[in-house]
Design a protein around this motif. Structure first.
Motif, PDB file in Angstrom:
ATOM      1  N   THR A  70       0.832  -1.208   0.000  1.00 48.63           N
ATOM      2  CA  THR A  70       0.000   0.000   0.000  1.00 48.63           C
ATOM      3  C   THR A  70       0.858   1.247   0.000  1.00 48.63           C
ATOM      4  O   THR A  70       0.602   2.201  -0.752  1.00 48.63           O
ATOM      5  N   ALA A  71       1.900   1.255   0.853  1.00 53.86           N
ATOM      6  CA  ALA A  71       2.799   2.415   0.914  1.00 53.86           C
ATOM      7  C   ALA A  71       3.531   2.610  -0.404  1.00 53.86           C
ATOM      8  O   ALA A  71       3.708   3.742  -0.879  1.00 53.86           O
ATOM      9  N   THR A  72       3.954   1.496  -1.030  1.00 52.22           N
ATOM     10  CA  THR A  72       4.653   1.597  -2.318  1.00 52.22           C
ATOM     11  C   THR A  72       3.750   2.221  -3.378  1.00 52.22           C
ATOM     12  O   THR A  72       4.165   3.146  -4.112  1.00 52.22           O
ATOM     13  N   ALA A  73       2.515   1.734  -3.474  1.00 47.94           N
ATOM     14  CA  ALA A  73       1.583   2.267  -4.472  1.00 47.94           C
ATOM     15  C   ALA A  73       1.261   3.729  -4.196  1.00 47.94           C
ATOM     16  O   ALA A  73       1.198   4.557  -5.127  1.00 47.94           O
ATOM     17  N   ALA A  74       1.076   4.076  -2.909  1.00 52.70           N
ATOM     18  CA  ALA A  74       0.727   5.462  -2.568  1.00 52.70           C
ATOM     19  C   ALA A  74       1.863   6.413  -2.914  1.00 52.70           C
ATOM     20  O   ALA A  74       1.632   7.500  -3.473  1.00 52.70           O
ATOM     21  N   LEU A  75       3.092   6.038  -2.589  1.00 57.96           N
ATOM     22  CA  LEU A  75       4.228   6.924  -2.879  1.00 57.96           C
ATOM     23  C   LEU A  75       4.455   7.056  -4.383  1.00 57.96           C
ATOM     24  O   LEU A  75       4.756   8.150  -4.876  1.00 57.96           O
ATOM     25  N   ALA A  76       4.334   5.934  -5.123  1.00 48.40           N
ATOM     26  CA  ALA A  76       4.526   6.011  -6.579  1.00 48.40           C
ATOM     27  C   ALA A  76       3.452   6.888  -7.214  1.00 48.40           C
ATOM     28  O   ALA A  76       3.748   7.732  -8.089  1.00 48.40           O
ATOM     29  N   ALA A  77       2.191   6.727  -6.786  1.00 49.96           N
ATOM     30  CA  ALA A  77       1.114   7.562  -7.321  1.00 49.96           C
ATOM     31  C   ALA A  77       1.334   9.023  -6.964  1.00 49.96           C
ATOM     32  O   ALA A  77       1.086   9.919  -7.787  1.00 49.96           O
ATOM     33  N   ALA A  83       4.362  15.480  -9.801  1.00 50.03           N
ATOM     34  CA  ALA A  83       5.349  15.802 -10.837  1.00 50.03           C
ATOM     35  C   ALA A  83       4.997  17.049 -11.652  1.00 50.03           C
ATOM     36  O   ALA A  83       5.894  17.858 -11.945  1.00 50.03           O
ATOM     37  N   PRO A  84       3.736  17.276 -12.044  1.00 52.38           N
ATOM     38  CA  PRO A  84       3.446  18.498 -12.804  1.00 52.38           C
ATOM     39  C   PRO A  84       3.698  19.785 -12.004  1.00 52.38           C
ATOM     40  O   PRO A  84       3.861  20.854 -12.597  1.00 52.38           O
ATOM     41  N   THR A 119       6.491   3.138 -13.907  1.00 51.54           N
ATOM     42  CA  THR A 119       6.129   4.430 -13.316  1.00 51.54           C
ATOM     43  C   THR A 119       7.139   5.493 -13.720  1.00 51.54           C
ATOM     44  O   THR A 119       6.775   6.660 -13.963  1.00 51.54           O
ATOM     45  N   SER A 120       8.411   5.116 -13.797  1.00 52.63           N
ATOM     46  CA  SER A 120       9.437   6.071 -14.244  1.00 52.63           C
ATOM     47  C   SER A 120       9.175   6.519 -15.677  1.00 52.63           C
ATOM     48  O   SER A 120       9.379   7.701 -16.025  1.00 52.63           O
ATOM     49  N   ALA A 121       8.710   5.592 -16.512  1.00 48.89           N
ATOM     50  CA  ALA A 121       8.390   5.969 -17.893  1.00 48.89           C
ATOM     51  C   ALA A 121       7.201   6.935 -17.928  1.00 48.89           C
ATOM     52  O   ALA A 121       7.189   7.902 -18.711  1.00 48.89           O
ATOM     53  N   LEU A 122       6.181   6.719 -17.096  1.00 42.43           N
ATOM     54  CA  LEU A 122       5.062   7.660 -17.009  1.00 42.43           C
ATOM     55  C   LEU A 122       5.533   9.025 -16.515  1.00 42.43           C
ATOM     56  O   LEU A 122       5.051  10.063 -16.977  1.00 42.43           O
ATOM     57  N   TYR A 123       6.475   9.008 -15.575  1.00 46.57           N
ATOM     58  CA  TYR A 123       7.049  10.257 -15.070  1.00 46.57           C
ATOM     59  C   TYR A 123       7.705  11.033 -16.214  1.00 46.57           C
ATOM     60  O   TYR A 123       7.539  12.258 -16.341  1.00 46.57           O
ATOM     61  N   CYS A 141      14.644  10.884 -16.120  1.00 49.81           N
ATOM     62  CA  CYS A 141      14.152   9.501 -16.178  1.00 49.81           C
ATOM     63  C   CYS A 141      15.275   8.505 -15.927  1.00 49.81           C
ATOM     64  O   CYS A 141      15.094   7.498 -15.216  1.00 49.81           O
ATOM     65  N   PHE A 142      16.461   8.771 -16.507  1.00 44.32           N
ATOM     66  CA  PHE A 142      17.597   7.872 -16.303  1.00 44.32           C
ATOM     67  C   PHE A 142      18.003   7.819 -14.832  1.00 44.32           C
ATOM     68  O   PHE A 142      18.219   6.728 -14.268  1.00 44.32           O
TER      69      PHE A 142
END
Length: 387
Positions: A70-77, A83-84, A119-123, A141-142
Protein backbone atom coordinates in the motif's frame (compact mmCIF):
# COMPACT_ATOMS: atom_id res chain seq x y z
CA UNK A 1 18.07 4.13 1.65
CA UNK A 2 17.47 1.78 4.53
CA UNK A 3 14.92 -0.99 4.49
CA UNK A 4 12.44 -1.81 7.20
CA UNK A 5 13.24 -5.10 8.82
CA UNK A 6 11.80 -8.19 7.14
CA UNK A 7 10.37 -9.77 10.27
CA UNK A 8 6.83 -8.47 10.53
CA UNK A 9 6.51 -9.50 14.14
CA UNK A 10 9.62 -7.64 15.25
CA UNK A 11 9.54 -3.95 16.02
CA UNK A 12 12.87 -2.16 16.07
CA UNK A 13 13.72 1.39 16.85
CA UNK A 14 15.15 3.64 14.16
CA UNK A 15 18.87 3.71 14.19
CA UNK A 16 20.08 7.30 14.20
CA UNK A 17 21.87 7.11 10.82
CA UNK A 18 18.70 5.99 9.05
CA UNK A 19 17.33 9.53 9.32
CA UNK A 20 20.13 10.65 7.00
CA UNK A 21 18.12 9.14 4.13
CA UNK A 22 15.60 11.94 4.52
CA UNK A 23 18.16 14.17 2.81
CA UNK A 24 16.84 12.82 -0.51
CA UNK A 25 13.80 15.05 0.04
CA UNK A 26 16.11 17.93 -0.87
CA UNK A 27 15.46 16.89 -4.48
CA UNK A 28 12.16 18.78 -4.12
CA UNK A 29 14.10 22.05 -3.78
CA UNK A 30 15.67 22.04 -7.24
CA UNK A 31 12.75 23.54 -9.14
CA UNK A 32 11.91 26.31 -6.62
CA UNK A 33 15.61 27.15 -6.39
CA UNK A 34 16.17 27.47 -10.15
CA UNK A 35 12.68 28.61 -11.23
CA UNK A 36 11.24 30.67 -8.35
CA UNK A 37 8.99 32.70 -10.68
CA UNK A 38 7.19 29.63 -12.03
CA UNK A 39 6.82 28.03 -8.61
CA UNK A 40 3.58 29.41 -7.14
CA UNK A 41 1.69 28.87 -3.89
CA UNK A 42 -0.13 25.85 -5.26
CA UNK A 43 3.22 24.26 -6.06
CA UNK A 44 4.51 25.07 -2.57
CA UNK A 45 1.39 23.68 -0.88
CA UNK A 46 1.42 20.40 -2.84
CA UNK A 47 5.16 19.99 -2.27
CA UNK A 48 4.87 20.47 1.51
CA UNK A 49 1.80 18.23 1.78
CA UNK A 50 3.42 15.42 -0.21
CA UNK A 51 6.61 15.69 1.85
CA UNK A 52 4.55 15.35 5.03
CA UNK A 53 2.86 12.20 3.69
CA UNK A 54 6.26 10.76 2.78
CA UNK A 55 7.51 11.47 6.31
CA UNK A 56 4.54 9.60 7.76
CA UNK A 57 5.39 6.50 5.71
CA UNK A 58 9.08 6.81 6.65
CA UNK A 59 8.48 7.17 10.38
CA UNK A 60 5.70 4.59 10.73
CA UNK A 61 7.61 1.92 8.80
CA UNK A 62 5.03 -0.57 7.41
CA UNK A 63 5.55 -3.98 9.04
CA UNK A 64 3.67 -6.43 6.83
CA UNK A 65 3.38 -7.09 3.11
CA UNK A 66 -0.06 -5.50 2.71
CA UNK A 67 0.97 -2.22 4.33
CA UNK A 68 4.26 -2.22 2.41
CA UNK A 69 2.52 -2.71 -0.92
CA UNK A 70 0.00 0.00 0.00
CA UNK A 71 2.80 2.41 0.91
CA UNK A 72 4.65 1.60 -2.32
CA UNK A 73 1.58 2.27 -4.47
CA UNK A 74 0.73 5.46 -2.57
CA UNK A 75 4.23 6.92 -2.88
CA UNK A 76 4.53 6.01 -6.58
CA UNK A 77 1.11 7.56 -7.32
CA UNK A 78 2.04 10.64 -5.31
CA UNK A 79 5.22 11.01 -7.37
CA UNK A 80 3.18 11.08 -10.60
CA UNK A 81 0.52 13.43 -9.16
CA UNK A 82 3.02 15.97 -7.79
CA UNK A 83 5.35 15.80 -10.84
CA UNK A 84 3.45 18.50 -12.80
CA UNK A 85 3.92 20.86 -9.83
CA UNK A 86 7.47 19.85 -8.84
CA UNK A 87 9.87 18.02 -11.12
CA UNK A 88 11.69 16.63 -8.06
CA UNK A 89 8.71 14.45 -7.17
CA UNK A 90 10.57 11.49 -8.69
CA UNK A 91 12.11 11.12 -5.22
CA UNK A 92 8.79 9.59 -4.09
CA UNK A 93 9.17 6.84 -6.70
CA UNK A 94 12.62 6.13 -5.24
CA UNK A 95 11.21 5.96 -1.70
CA UNK A 96 8.55 3.60 -3.07
CA UNK A 97 11.25 1.29 -4.46
CA UNK A 98 12.98 1.28 -1.06
CA UNK A 99 9.81 0.01 0.62
CA UNK A 100 9.13 -2.42 -2.25
CA UNK A 101 12.54 -3.98 -1.63
CA UNK A 102 11.40 -5.08 1.84
CA UNK A 103 8.42 -7.10 0.56
CA UNK A 104 8.71 -10.84 1.13
CA UNK A 105 9.14 -13.13 -0.75
CA UNK A 106 11.79 -11.51 -2.89
CA UNK A 107 10.09 -12.66 -6.13
CA UNK A 108 7.12 -10.43 -5.30
CA UNK A 109 9.45 -7.56 -4.38
CA UNK A 110 11.21 -7.84 -7.75
CA UNK A 111 7.90 -7.75 -9.63
CA UNK A 112 6.92 -4.57 -7.78
CA UNK A 113 10.29 -2.96 -8.56
CA UNK A 114 9.96 -3.78 -12.26
CA UNK A 115 6.52 -2.17 -12.23
CA UNK A 116 8.07 0.97 -10.72
CA UNK A 117 10.25 1.21 -13.82
CA UNK A 118 6.99 1.64 -15.75
CA UNK A 119 6.13 4.43 -13.32
CA UNK A 120 9.44 6.07 -14.24
CA UNK A 121 8.39 5.97 -17.89
CA UNK A 122 5.06 7.66 -17.01
CA UNK A 123 7.05 10.26 -15.07
CA UNK A 124 9.07 10.97 -18.23
CA UNK A 125 5.86 11.31 -20.29
CA UNK A 126 4.48 13.84 -17.78
CA UNK A 127 7.66 15.94 -17.93
CA UNK A 128 7.70 15.92 -21.73
CA UNK A 129 3.98 16.78 -21.78
CA UNK A 130 4.73 19.85 -19.64
CA UNK A 131 7.19 21.09 -22.22
CA UNK A 132 10.46 20.03 -20.64
CA UNK A 133 13.23 19.54 -23.25
CA UNK A 134 13.52 15.86 -24.06
CA UNK A 135 17.25 15.82 -23.19
CA UNK A 136 16.49 17.07 -19.67
CA UNK A 137 13.55 14.67 -19.38
CA UNK A 138 15.72 11.71 -20.33
CA UNK A 139 18.27 12.72 -17.72
CA UNK A 140 15.56 12.85 -15.02
CA UNK A 141 14.15 9.50 -16.18
CA UNK A 142 17.60 7.87 -16.30
CA UNK A 143 18.47 9.03 -12.78
CA UNK A 144 15.10 7.84 -11.49
CA UNK A 145 15.58 4.41 -13.09
CA UNK A 146 19.12 4.06 -11.67
CA UNK A 147 17.99 4.94 -8.14
CA UNK A 148 14.87 2.76 -8.32
CA UNK A 149 16.96 -0.26 -9.32
CA UNK A 150 19.87 0.49 -6.99
CA UNK A 151 17.81 1.21 -3.87
CA UNK A 152 15.17 -1.42 -4.56
CA UNK A 153 17.53 -4.28 -5.38
CA UNK A 154 19.83 -3.30 -2.52
CA UNK A 155 16.95 -3.59 -0.07
CA UNK A 156 15.86 -6.90 -1.61
CA UNK A 157 19.34 -8.26 -0.90
CA UNK A 158 19.31 -6.89 2.65
CA UNK A 159 15.86 -8.34 3.28
CA UNK A 160 16.97 -11.77 2.05
CA UNK A 161 20.01 -11.68 4.35
CA UNK A 162 17.85 -10.73 7.34
CA UNK A 163 15.33 -13.45 6.47
CA UNK A 164 18.03 -16.12 6.24
CA UNK A 165 19.59 -14.84 9.46
CA UNK A 166 16.22 -15.14 11.18
CA UNK A 167 15.84 -18.70 9.87
CA UNK A 168 19.31 -19.57 11.14
CA UNK A 169 18.62 -18.11 14.59
CA UNK A 170 15.35 -20.03 14.75
CA UNK A 171 17.16 -23.23 13.75
CA UNK A 172 19.83 -22.64 16.40
CA UNK A 173 17.17 -22.02 19.04
CA UNK A 174 15.38 -25.21 18.02
CA UNK A 175 18.65 -27.15 18.18
CA UNK A 176 19.31 -25.75 21.64
CA UNK A 177 15.79 -26.69 22.74
CA UNK A 178 16.19 -30.25 21.43
CA UNK A 179 19.64 -30.48 23.02
CA UNK A 180 18.15 -29.37 26.35
CA UNK A 181 15.45 -32.04 26.09
CA UNK A 182 18.04 -34.68 25.25
CA UNK A 183 20.19 -33.51 28.17
CA UNK A 184 17.26 -33.74 30.59
CA UNK A 185 16.54 -37.27 29.38
CA UNK A 186 20.21 -38.19 29.80
CA UNK A 187 20.24 -36.78 33.32
CA UNK A 188 17.14 -38.79 34.16
CA UNK A 189 18.74 -41.98 32.82
CA UNK A 190 22.01 -41.32 34.63
CA UNK A 191 20.28 -40.61 37.93
CA UNK A 192 18.22 -43.76 37.53
CA UNK A 193 21.34 -45.80 36.79
CA UNK A 194 23.33 -44.16 39.61
CA UNK A 195 20.72 -44.12 42.35
CA UNK A 196 18.13 -46.73 41.44
CA UNK A 197 20.15 -49.76 42.48
CA UNK A 198 21.95 -47.93 45.30
CA UNK A 199 18.76 -46.74 46.96
CA UNK A 200 17.26 -50.22 46.67
CA UNK A 201 20.30 -51.69 48.45
CA UNK A 202 20.15 -49.01 51.15
CA UNK A 203 16.45 -49.74 51.70
CA UNK A 204 17.02 -53.51 52.03
CA UNK A 205 19.97 -53.11 54.40
CA UNK A 206 18.11 -50.58 56.52
CA UNK A 207 15.14 -52.99 56.80
CA UNK A 208 17.51 -55.84 57.68
CA UNK A 209 19.25 -53.74 60.34
CA UNK A 210 15.89 -52.83 61.86
CA UNK A 211 14.97 -56.53 62.13
CA UNK A 212 18.38 -57.44 63.62
CA UNK A 213 18.46 -54.56 66.10
CA UNK A 214 17.14 -56.68 69.01
CA UNK A 215 18.34 -60.21 68.03
CA UNK A 216 21.87 -59.36 66.77
CA UNK A 217 22.86 -55.74 67.56
CA UNK A 218 26.43 -56.26 66.33
CA UNK A 219 25.31 -57.40 62.88
CA UNK A 220 22.71 -54.61 62.78
CA UNK A 221 25.51 -52.10 63.45
CA UNK A 222 27.57 -53.64 60.60
CA UNK A 223 24.61 -53.32 58.25
CA UNK A 224 24.12 -49.65 59.21
CA UNK A 225 27.82 -48.95 58.65
CA UNK A 226 27.40 -50.55 55.24
CA UNK A 227 24.42 -48.28 54.58
CA UNK A 228 26.59 -45.29 55.51
CA UNK A 229 29.37 -46.43 53.15
CA UNK A 230 26.97 -46.99 50.26
CA UNK A 231 25.27 -43.62 50.78
CA UNK A 232 28.63 -41.81 50.83
CA UNK A 233 29.60 -43.59 47.63
CA UNK A 234 26.30 -42.56 46.03
CA UNK A 235 26.89 -38.95 47.10
CA UNK A 236 30.32 -38.98 45.42
CA UNK A 237 28.86 -40.47 42.24
CA UNK A 238 26.14 -37.81 42.09
CA UNK A 239 28.74 -35.07 42.65
CA UNK A 240 30.82 -36.41 39.75
CA UNK A 241 27.77 -36.57 37.52
CA UNK A 242 26.74 -32.99 38.34
CA UNK A 243 30.27 -31.77 37.62
CA UNK A 244 30.06 -33.43 34.21
CA UNK A 245 26.72 -31.75 33.45
CA UNK A 246 28.20 -28.25 33.74
CA UNK A 247 29.88 -28.56 30.36
CA UNK A 248 30.04 -31.10 27.57
CA UNK A 249 33.82 -30.65 27.44
CA UNK A 250 36.09 -28.86 25.02
CA UNK A 251 35.88 -31.61 22.41
CA UNK A 252 32.08 -31.48 22.54
CA UNK A 253 32.08 -27.69 22.17
CA UNK A 254 34.44 -27.91 19.19
CA UNK A 255 32.13 -30.40 17.52
CA UNK A 256 29.13 -28.19 18.25
CA UNK A 257 30.96 -25.11 16.94
CA UNK A 258 31.82 -26.90 13.68
CA UNK A 259 28.19 -27.91 13.15
CA UNK A 260 26.80 -24.45 13.97
CA UNK A 261 29.30 -22.61 11.75
CA UNK A 262 28.73 -24.94 8.81
CA UNK A 263 24.98 -24.47 9.20
CA UNK A 264 25.55 -20.71 9.00
CA UNK A 265 27.68 -21.09 5.85
CA UNK A 266 30.91 -20.19 7.68
CA UNK A 267 34.04 -22.24 7.07
CA UNK A 268 35.86 -23.41 10.21
CA UNK A 269 39.67 -23.59 10.25
CA UNK A 270 40.78 -25.47 13.37
CA UNK A 271 44.24 -25.88 14.83
CA UNK A 272 45.17 -27.31 18.24
CA UNK A 273 48.52 -27.96 19.85
CA UNK A 274 48.79 -30.76 22.44
CA UNK A 275 47.55 -29.26 25.72
CA UNK A 276 46.97 -30.52 29.24
CA UNK A 277 44.08 -28.83 31.01
CA UNK A 278 42.69 -28.83 34.50
CA UNK A 279 38.94 -29.55 34.71
CA UNK A 280 38.23 -25.92 35.65
CA UNK A 281 40.26 -24.59 32.73
CA UNK A 282 38.49 -26.94 30.33
CA UNK A 283 35.13 -25.61 31.54
CA UNK A 284 36.25 -21.96 31.11
CA UNK A 285 37.64 -22.58 27.62
CA UNK A 286 34.53 -24.52 26.60
CA UNK A 287 32.17 -21.76 27.69
CA UNK A 288 34.36 -19.09 26.05
CA UNK A 289 34.41 -21.03 22.75
CA UNK A 290 30.63 -21.40 22.82
CA UNK A 291 30.07 -17.67 23.42
CA UNK A 292 32.65 -16.59 20.80
CA UNK A 293 31.22 -18.84 18.08
CA UNK A 294 27.69 -17.62 18.87
CA UNK A 295 28.87 -14.02 18.40
CA UNK A 296 30.52 -14.91 15.07
CA UNK A 297 27.31 -16.45 13.76
CA UNK A 298 24.97 -13.72 14.96
CA UNK A 299 26.95 -10.52 14.45
CA UNK A 300 30.05 -10.87 12.25
CA UNK A 301 28.73 -11.56 8.73
CA UNK A 302 31.87 -13.66 8.25
CA UNK A 303 32.60 -16.41 5.72
CA UNK A 304 35.55 -17.94 7.62
CA UNK A 305 36.30 -18.52 11.28
CA UNK A 306 39.57 -19.79 12.74
CA UNK A 307 39.72 -21.49 16.16
CA UNK A 308 43.18 -22.05 17.62
CA UNK A 309 44.27 -23.69 20.90
CA UNK A 310 47.89 -22.74 21.45
CA UNK A 311 50.72 -23.39 23.86
CA UNK A 312 52.39 -20.01 24.48
CA UNK A 313 55.07 -21.33 26.80
CA UNK A 314 53.72 -20.11 30.14
CA UNK A 315 50.05 -19.94 29.23
CA UNK A 316 47.26 -21.58 27.28
CA UNK A 317 45.61 -19.48 24.58
CA UNK A 318 42.25 -19.83 22.85
CA UNK A 319 41.92 -17.66 19.74
CA UNK A 320 38.71 -17.21 17.74
CA UNK A 321 39.14 -15.03 14.64
CA UNK A 322 36.78 -14.24 11.77
CA UNK A 323 36.92 -12.27 8.51
CA UNK A 324 33.67 -10.40 9.17
CA UNK A 325 32.87 -6.72 9.46
CA UNK A 326 34.87 -6.23 12.66
CA UNK A 327 34.54 -2.96 14.53
CA UNK A 328 34.32 -2.27 18.23
CA UNK A 329 32.65 -4.98 20.28
CA UNK A 330 30.02 -4.00 22.80
CA UNK A 331 30.94 -5.95 25.91
CA UNK A 332 27.64 -7.48 26.91
CA UNK A 333 26.92 -10.07 29.55
CA UNK A 334 28.47 -12.87 27.47
CA UNK A 335 31.87 -11.21 27.08
CA UNK A 336 31.77 -9.90 30.65
CA UNK A 337 31.15 -13.41 31.97
CA UNK A 338 33.98 -14.72 29.77
CA UNK A 339 36.37 -12.08 31.15
CA UNK A 340 35.35 -12.71 34.77
CA UNK A 341 35.84 -16.47 34.48
CA UNK A 342 39.28 -15.97 32.88
CA UNK A 343 40.40 -13.44 35.50
CA UNK A 344 39.22 -15.74 38.30
CA UNK A 345 41.88 -18.24 37.09
CA UNK A 346 44.54 -15.55 36.69
CA UNK A 347 43.97 -15.20 32.96
CA UNK A 348 42.91 -12.41 30.61
CA UNK A 349 40.65 -11.66 27.66
CA UNK A 350 41.58 -9.44 24.70
CA UNK A 351 39.78 -8.65 21.47
CA UNK A 352 40.23 -6.43 18.43
CA UNK A 353 38.04 -5.46 15.49
CA UNK A 354 40.55 -4.58 12.76
CA UNK A 355 39.83 -6.47 9.54
CA UNK A 356 37.44 -8.80 11.28
CA UNK A 357 37.16 -9.72 14.94
CA UNK A 358 39.82 -11.55 16.93
CA UNK A 359 39.27 -12.77 20.47
CA UNK A 360 42.13 -14.15 22.61
CA UNK A 361 41.62 -15.79 25.99
CA UNK A 362 44.75 -16.69 27.97
CA UNK A 363 45.01 -18.88 31.05
CA UNK A 364 48.08 -19.85 33.09
CA UNK A 365 49.11 -23.50 33.07
CA UNK A 366 47.48 -25.62 35.79
CA UNK A 367 49.45 -26.72 38.80
CA UNK A 368 51.15 -30.13 38.43
CA UNK A 369 48.91 -32.98 39.49
CA UNK A 370 45.69 -31.03 38.82
CA UNK A 371 45.06 -31.86 35.18
CA UNK A 372 42.17 -33.32 33.28
CA UNK A 373 42.14 -37.03 32.69
CA UNK A 374 41.06 -36.23 29.11
CA UNK A 375 43.69 -33.96 27.61
CA UNK A 376 43.23 -32.66 24.10
CA UNK A 377 44.11 -35.20 21.40
CA UNK A 378 47.40 -34.67 19.61
CA UNK A 379 46.15 -35.65 16.16
CA UNK A 380 45.30 -32.11 15.01
CA UNK A 381 48.44 -30.55 13.55
CA UNK A 382 47.54 -28.38 10.56
CA UNK A 383 49.34 -25.10 10.14
CA UNK A 384 47.58 -22.19 11.84
CA UNK A 385 45.51 -20.18 9.38
CA UNK A 386 45.87 -16.43 9.18
CA UNK A 387 42.69 -14.68 8.07
Amino acid sequence: MSAPQPKPSTSRRHRWFEYAYLVYLANLLWQPAFDPQGFGWVNVALTLASAAVCLVFFLRRPRDNRSRLTATAALAAMGLIVAPFNYGANVYIIYASAIAGTVWPSRLALRVIWSLLGTSALYLAILLGLGMPWQMGLIYCFLTTVFVLGVGLGNVSETERDHHRSQLEAALEENQRLAAIAERERIARDLHDLLGHTLSVITLKAELAAKLAERDPARAAREMREVERISRQATAQVREAVQGYKTRGLQGELAGAKLALETAGIRLDYYAQPLTLSPTQEIVLSMALREAVTNVIRHSGATRCAVRLLNDGDSLCLEVEDDGKGGLLEEGSGLQGMRQRAEALGGSLEYSGDGGTKLSLRLPYPEPGRVSSQALPTTFHPKPDTL
